[in-house]
Write an enzyme that holds these catalytic residues in place. Structure first.
Site: not given
Length: 281
Positions: A100, A197, A218, A135, A167
Site C-alpha cells: 500500500r 503579484e 493574479d 501548493k 505577493k
C-alpha cells in the site's frame, strides 16, 4: 531542480512504512508465511505518465533488502491501461507489508505527472510554459515537483529561499507595489530577478515603473489579461495564475504569456489507478 535522489525520499519512505505497519502487519502474520518468497507485478489500470518508480521500489527494498525488481517502464514514460510497470520478487510478507505504501507514492506522483502532461499538451507550439507552485503536500514537495517535471512541466521556486516573489501581503506591509519591488532591488541588487503579484492595471503600471522582471497577473479575467499584455508590451515577463483549468489554459496560452502557474497540478491531481497483483508460483 536536481533529479530525484534517495536523500529526497528515503526518510519519507521509512516514516510512511512505520505509519502503516506500526507494531506489525497482523493480517499477514496470520498466514505464517515465514521466509516464503513470491512474485508480484505493479500494473497500470489507466492511461497515464509514470512518476516515482524508484520511490515505490525503495518501499520494497526497505522491508526486504534482497528483493529483486525489474523495471518495465521509466519515469516520464507514457503507460497504457494494463501495462506492467515493475516485477518484484522477494519475501511474500515484505511484499504485502510494502504494497500500500508503494502504491500510494506511485499513484500520487503518477497522477501529478499525468495532469501536468494534459496541461502541457494544451500549450504545444505556443510560447507559454506550465509551472507548478508551492501548493504541495507538506514533506512531499521534492517528490511532487519531480512528478511535475516528469509530466513535462517546469518548477517555479522550490521554496522561499530561491526566488523573490512579492505577493499581496508583502505589498501591504511594504506600503505598495513600487515600494516592495524597490525594497527587493535595494536589498539584493539592481540585477536581482524580482517577480511581483498584481491584481489591477494600476498595480501593473506600478510594477513596470519600479522595474519588476516578471509580473504575475493574479486571478484576472481574459479581458484583463489582454489589457495587461498590451500595457506591459514586452517590458517584463508575464505570468498568469489563479484558477487555471484544462478548459482555460489553452485560451491563456493563446495570449502569449510567458508562464502559466497552476497550483492544481499538485493540490488537486487525481491519483492514477495502479494495482499490485501476485503471480501464480
Amino acid at each position: 531542480m536536481t533529479e530525484l535522489k534517495p536523500e529526497h525520499y528515503m526518510d519519507l519512505v521509512k516514516r510512511a512504512l512505520a505509519e502503516d505497519i506500526g507494531s506489525g502487519d497482523i493480517s499477514t502474520q496470520c498466514l505464517n508465511l515465514g521466509e516464503r518468497r513470491a512474485r508480484a507485478v505493479l500494473r497500470a489500470k489507466d492511461h497515464g505518465i509514470l512518476a516515482g518508480r524508484d520511490v515505490a521500489a525503495a518501499c520494497f527494498h526497505e522491508l526486504d533488502p534482497d528483493v529483486a525488481i525489474v523495471f518495465k517502464a521509466k519515469d516520464g514514460e507514457q503507460v497504457r491501461d494494463g501495462a506492467v510497470i515493475m516485477e518484484i520478487t522477494g519475501r511474500a510478507a515484505a511484499l504485502l507489508g510494502a504494497e500500500r505504501t508503494a502504491l500510494n507514492f506511485l499513484q500520487r506522483l503518477s497522477g501529478i505527472a499525468k495532469y501536468t502532461y494534459l496541461m502541457v499538451q494544451q500549450t504545444v507550439g505556443l510560447k507559454s510554459e506550465i509551472y507548478d507552485t508551492r501548493k504541495t503536500t507538506p514533506g512531499m514537495r521534492m517528490l511532487e515537483k519531480y512528478a511535475v517535471r516528469m509530466g513535462g512541466g517546469r518548477n517555479h521556486r522550490i521554496g522561499l529561499f530561491d526566488q523573490v516573489l512579492l505577493k499581496d501581503n508583502h505589498i501591504l506591509l511594504a506600503g505598495g507595489v513600487a515600494q516592495a519591488v524597490q525594497a527587493a532591488k535595494t536589498h539584493l541588487g539592481a540585477e536581482a530577478f524580482v517577480e511581483v503579484e498584481v491584481e489591477s492595471m494600476d498595480q501593473v503600471r506600478q510594477a513596470l515603473d519600479a522595474g519588476a522582471d516578471r509580473i504575475m497577473l493574479d486571478n484576472m479575467s481574459f479581458t484583463q489579461v489582454e489589457e495587461a499584455m498590451q500595457l506591459i508590451d514586452g517590458r517584463a515577463e508575464v505570468e498568469v495564475s489563479g484558477g487555471v483549468t484544462l478548459i482555460t489554459v489553452g485560451t491563456i496560452a493563446d495570449m502569449h504569456v510567458d508562464v502559466i502557474s497552476v497550483g492544481a497540478l499538485t493540490h488537486s491531481a487525481d491519483a492514477m489507478d495502479i494495482s499490485m497483483d501476485f503471480q501464480p508460483e
